[in-house]
Design a protein around this motif. Structure first.
Motif, PDB file in Angstrom:
ATOM      1  N   ARG A   1       0.831  -0.893  -0.599  1.00 55.12           N
ATOM      2  CA  ARG A   1       0.263  -0.064  -0.300  1.00 55.12           C
ATOM      3  C   ARG A   1       0.284   0.989   0.220  1.00 55.12           C
ATOM      4  O   ARG A   1       0.567   1.739  -0.072  1.00 55.12           O
ATOM      5  N   ASP A   2       2.115   1.080   0.730  1.00 59.98           N
ATOM      6  CA  ASP A   2       2.499   2.491   0.478  1.00 59.98           C
ATOM      7  C   ASP A   2       4.073   2.376  -0.515  1.00 59.98           C
ATOM      8  O   ASP A   2       4.851   3.342  -1.021  1.00 59.98           O
ATOM      9  N   GLN A   3       3.908   1.562  -1.490  1.00 67.06           N
ATOM     10  CA  GLN A   3       4.191   1.389  -3.241  1.00 67.06           C
ATOM     11  C   GLN A   3       5.762   1.345  -2.285  1.00 67.06           C
ATOM     12  O   GLN A   3       6.452   2.163  -3.149  1.00 67.06           O
ATOM     13  N   THR A   4       6.352   0.759  -1.166  1.00 71.11           N
ATOM     14  CA  THR A   4       8.049   0.947  -1.168  1.00 71.11           C
ATOM     15  C   THR A   4       8.280   0.144  -2.151  1.00 71.11           C
ATOM     16  O   THR A   4       9.831  -0.969  -1.913  1.00 71.11           O
TER      17      THR A   4
ATOM     18  N   VAL B   1       6.201  -5.540   1.833  1.00 71.96           N
ATOM     19  CA  VAL B   1       5.077  -5.508   2.064  1.00 71.96           C
ATOM     20  C   VAL B   1       5.502  -6.197   3.472  1.00 71.96           C
ATOM     21  O   VAL B   1       6.048  -6.931   4.056  1.00 71.96           O
ATOM     22  N   THR B   2       5.492  -4.937   4.706  1.00 72.26           N
ATOM     23  CA  THR B   2       5.699  -4.802   6.030  1.00 72.26           C
ATOM     24  C   THR B   2       4.263  -6.141   6.440  1.00 72.26           C
ATOM     25  O   THR B   2       3.370  -6.583   6.203  1.00 72.26           O
TER      26      THR B   2
ATOM     27  N   PHE C   1       0.448  -6.513   5.812  1.00 67.30           N
ATOM     28  CA  PHE C   1       0.082  -8.055   5.218  1.00 67.30           C
ATOM     29  C   PHE C   1      -1.209  -7.856   6.416  1.00 67.30           C
ATOM     30  O   PHE C   1      -2.547  -8.647   6.300  1.00 67.30           O
ATOM     31  N   ALA C   2      -0.738  -7.387   7.542  1.00 66.58           N
ATOM     32  CA  ALA C   2      -2.298  -7.828   8.819  1.00 66.58           C
ATOM     33  C   ALA C   2      -2.945  -7.297   8.112  1.00 66.58           C
ATOM     34  O   ALA C   2      -4.459  -7.093   8.199  1.00 66.58           O
ATOM     35  N   ASP C   3      -2.669  -5.619   7.372  1.00 62.67           N
ATOM     36  CA  ASP C   3      -4.415  -4.640   7.228  1.00 62.67           C
ATOM     37  C   ASP C   3      -5.371  -5.566   6.003  1.00 62.67           C
ATOM     38  O   ASP C   3      -6.031  -5.274   6.056  1.00 62.67           O
TER      39      ASP C   3
ATOM     40  N   THR D   1       2.474 -15.955  11.858  1.00 58.61           N
ATOM     41  CA  THR D   1       2.326 -17.000  11.235  1.00 58.61           C
ATOM     42  C   THR D   1       3.613 -16.866  10.439  1.00 58.61           C
ATOM     43  O   THR D   1       5.060 -17.523   9.609  1.00 58.61           O
ATOM     44  N   PHE D   2       3.017 -15.634   9.609  1.00 62.08           N
ATOM     45  CA  PHE D   2       4.522 -15.221   7.664  1.00 62.08           C
ATOM     46  C   PHE D   2       5.209 -14.357   9.042  1.00 62.08           C
ATOM     47  O   PHE D   2       6.081 -14.727   8.613  1.00 62.08           O
ATOM     48  N   SER D   3       5.236 -14.205   9.731  1.00 65.50           N
ATOM     49  CA  SER D   3       6.729 -13.595  10.082  1.00 65.50           C
ATOM     50  C   SER D   3       7.706 -14.687  10.693  1.00 65.50           C
ATOM     51  O   SER D   3       8.415 -14.737  10.668  1.00 65.50           O
ATOM     52  N   ARG D   4       6.971 -15.456  11.545  1.00 65.08           N
ATOM     53  CA  ARG D   4       7.540 -16.826  11.916  1.00 65.08           C
ATOM     54  C   ARG D   4       8.432 -17.440  10.809  1.00 65.08           C
ATOM     55  O   ARG D   4       9.814 -17.764  11.127  1.00 65.08           O
TER      56      ARG D   4
END
Length: 133
Positions: A98-101, A104-105, A109-111, A127-130
């Protein structure tokens, strides 16, 4: 670099036709609304407003659980994907970034998980961060 170097040819054409001084030769409002540049912008906005494909989310979750060897194998397989599949995945990524960097933070991703109506967002995001090396 000049400002117009970052502007598409379609956008330049759109502006060029709107700036014609003579109203009889200038593009009408109806013609402007049908211009290809405006239509492509509308399509991009519409694509960004659609929810993320649930299959993509499931695939990301499954990928996060894989070991390094299987991840490497899947990355190699990704190079043989069809152009249509790559385009679809790119659209899904752009929706998440969403911030077009280009990244994906975890918050983005949670949003996405929340806006997709998935419950227990924090545990799914965890789960994804692990799974990240």
């Amino acid at each position: 670099m000049r400002l117009q170097d970052n502007v598409s040819d379609e956008a330049k054409d759109f502006i060029r036709h709107l700036l014609i001084y003579n109203p009889a030769k200038r593009m009408t409002a109806e013609q402007a609304l049908k211009h290809p540049w405006l239509n492509s912008a509308r399509a991009a906005v519409a694509a960004a407003s659609r929810p993320i494909d649930p299959e993509v989310l499931d695939s990301l979750r499954d990928y996060s659980k894989l070991g390094n060897f299987k991840r490497a194998a899947l990355e190699a397989i990704a190079f043989s994907m069809s152009a249509q599949s790559i385009k679809h995945l790119r659209e899904q990524f752009v929706k998440m970034d969403r911030d077009q960097t280009g990244f994906v933070t975890l918050k983005e991703f949670a949003d996405v998980l929340t806006s997709s109506g998935l419950s227990r967002v924090s545990s799914r995001a965890h789960t994804f961060s692990r799974g990240n090396p």
